[in-house]
Write a protein that holds these residues in place. Sequence first.
Motif, PDB file in Angstrom:
ATOM      1  N   LYS A 101       0.839  -1.207   0.000  1.00 18.04           N
ATOM      2  CA  LYS A 101       0.000   0.000   0.000  1.00 18.04           C
ATOM      3  C   LYS A 101       0.875   1.258   0.000  1.00 18.04           C
ATOM      4  O   LYS A 101       0.525   2.273  -0.585  1.00 18.04           O
ATOM      5  N   LYS A 102       2.010   1.162   0.701  1.00 20.17           N
ATOM      6  CA  LYS A 102       2.930   2.303   0.735  1.00 20.17           C
ATOM      7  C   LYS A 102       3.480   2.590  -0.657  1.00 20.17           C
ATOM      8  O   LYS A 102       3.655   3.750  -1.038  1.00 20.17           O
ATOM      9  N   LEU A 140       0.835  -5.693  17.017  1.00 23.73           N
ATOM     10  CA  LEU A 140       0.916  -4.349  17.604  1.00 23.73           C
ATOM     11  C   LEU A 140       0.435  -3.255  16.643  1.00 23.73           C
ATOM     12  O   LEU A 140       0.728  -2.072  16.849  1.00 23.73           O
ATOM     13  N   LYS A 141      -0.299  -3.648  15.583  1.00 26.18           N
ATOM     14  CA  LYS A 141      -0.764  -2.641  14.634  1.00 26.18           C
ATOM     15  C   LYS A 141      -1.661  -1.618  15.337  1.00 26.18           C
ATOM     16  O   LYS A 141      -2.489  -1.969  16.181  1.00 26.18           O
ATOM     17  N   GLY A 142      -1.471  -0.359  14.984  1.00 24.13           N
ATOM     18  CA  GLY A 142      -2.318   0.679  15.533  1.00 24.13           C
ATOM     19  C   GLY A 142      -1.763   1.295  16.809  1.00 24.13           C
ATOM     20  O   GLY A 142      -2.260   2.315  17.275  1.00 24.13           O
ATOM     21  N   LEU A 171       3.461   6.339  11.911  1.00 25.27           N
ATOM     22  CA  LEU A 171       2.748   6.651  10.667  1.00 25.27           C
ATOM     23  C   LEU A 171       1.237   6.682  10.896  1.00 25.27           C
ATOM     24  O   LEU A 171       0.712   5.911  11.701  1.00 25.27           O
ATOM     25  N   PRO A 172       0.540   7.549  10.170  1.00 20.22           N
ATOM     26  CA  PRO A 172      -0.903   7.689  10.401  1.00 20.22           C
ATOM     27  C   PRO A 172      -1.696   6.462   9.955  1.00 20.22           C
ATOM     28  O   PRO A 172      -2.743   6.159  10.515  1.00 20.22           O
ATOM     29  N   PRO A 193       3.622   6.166   2.858  1.00 17.37           N
ATOM     30  CA  PRO A 193       4.996   5.750   2.597  1.00 17.37           C
ATOM     31  C   PRO A 193       5.981   6.708   3.267  1.00 17.37           C
ATOM     32  O   PRO A 193       5.633   7.852   3.568  1.00 17.37           O
ATOM     33  N   VAL A 194       7.187   6.223   3.533  1.00 14.66           N
ATOM     34  CA  VAL A 194       8.230   7.090   4.060  1.00 14.66           C
ATOM     35  C   VAL A 194       9.193   7.357   2.906  1.00 14.66           C
ATOM     36  O   VAL A 194      10.008   6.511   2.560  1.00 14.66           O
TER      37      VAL A 194
END
Lengths: 304, 304
Positions: free
Chosen positions: A205-206, B101-103, B132-133, B138-139
């Motif tokens: 998705k990124k 640990l998502k979120g 990240l939101p 992406p970074v």
Amino acid sequence: MTNITKQTNSSEQCEGECSTCATTEDCSDQRKREYNEEQKLKLQLSRIKHKIAIISGKGGVGKSTVTANLAMAFAMQGHKNKVGILDADIHGPCIPKMLGLKGKTLVGGPGGLLFPVTANLGIKVVSMDFLLPNDEAPVVWRGPLKMRAIQQFLSDVSWGELDYLFIDLPPGTGDEPLSVAHLIPDLDGVVIVTMPSEVSQAVVKKAISFARQIGVPIIGVVENMSGFVCPDCGAHLDIFKKGGGKKISEDLSVPYLGSIPIDPNICNDSDNGLTFVAGNKNTAANKAFQDIIKKINQFLTSEK
Amino acid sequence: MTNITKQTNSSEQCEGECSTCATTEDCSDQRKREYNEEQKLKLQLSRIKHKIAIISGKGGVGKSTVTANLAMAFAMQGHKNKVGILDADIHGPCIPKMLGLKGKTLVGGPGGLLFPVTANLGIKVVSMDFLLPNDEAPVVWRGPLKMRAIQQFLSDVSWGELDYLFIDLPPGTGDEPLSVAHLIPDLDGVVIVTMPSEVSQAVVKKAISFARQIGVPIIGVVENMSGFVCPDCGAHLDIFKKGGGKKISEDLSVPYLGSIPIDPNICNDSDNGLTFVAGNKNTAANKAFQDIIKKINQFLTSEK
């Protein structure tokens, strides 16, 4: 980009166009060198009809396998000698091994240009691998050097007239894909490769957001390693699950190009320098590749 | 690293040691800031007994899966609350998803430090993903920013007293592994993960040479996705071949830690935020992990 001349008019404003500057012959400005490099890059790119980058969020999803097979499939469909591959994975170049080109090197030609190495059906290949002394040699480079290498692979190589150039990028959204997007402003688009696992989906998705952010068209998503049929008993086994690529394309409204099932011959062929699509005619994986190619062709045709 | 003071002795030589400098309180030199950051990093690292990086040449070989399972296995063997994971894959962080640990997000504590997110058995985790939101973000960073982020993940996080810190690095031999080697001079060593395919082997050799060039000890090589047993009929199928990791370790004289066979539950567990080694007791893959842990323990004990 601007250009000032050495002595004659150093106080005047450089108009940034060496080709029409009266004093360009005497000019020794750094910007003239940059101008020349830019012109060289533009000239090379103008001879290549379609430029397609293959990206992914996560590594190991089969980007290089997909790139090599797409290139071969296009070459087989009436584009002999008109297909190129730029292996932009500086740290882990895999394309030469997959096309049976290990041990080859780039050789110099006229005008200081390098000749690409040629694979079956005249596929022209440039890769960092051709510049390394052996397999063990790592390329311990930070970003700026990698950008420079990719630029030279585009501008200092005698690509000639090509119908398609496929660019195999390393995973992630860092220096290499940014450089390619910067250097090739008329990129036709990106093919995004993923695996069906949810972990892989989260990262892909990124890659989609990245392409959108930098304004590169998305040709579509390919799901690789999608399901497995046991050759002994015919059982359908979803080793890495199945359907994740399609779900992502729906969720994020990008075209879905197809799913390539796991086939041990894909790995065998890659290891032996053979492209899977050149043989294995009646397999599900080959059919999947052909469908994907059809969709890419439709995209490229609809662009015009 | 040197340090000069603002006014009082700007003409004198800075002795590079702010702690004994008479005028450090008035000093506004950039080097004082760097000195403070260095001290903070040293202090954090001094509280961590063993630092182990997980690297690979190629992506997608299962580095994050191996990292998460090693961390869990060590935590299960008497190191509850004493194990940490630094997810140094800035572009494609996978550890949070694999540990359920998502979120979660990093929250601030006293002294400007961030608290790591805690997984089962008190495993402390820091990852770009926590900043990240959403999954799609992406970074898009080049090298220097990534180095800075990794430095902050080490020095600005309240890791506390740890027995083991596992560092999950992205594939390749570029900015991230160079940064980690630079920031953690007393790294115990690297675990190198590969797949059995020859294409993957060619790239893993580069990772071994890389570790040698930068002077980091090699704990050993792990072959992941090594063979597959059809759960329906019991047929042994080498989807990605088998034995490549062992061959490399012999060819390049590095220790061989073991082979982890393909097990669909590894993918399922990772996708569901469970670590495979915490369940699946009587499987070949779990046994393989336990053997690998034994060998890593032997390496760490023999170091002293």
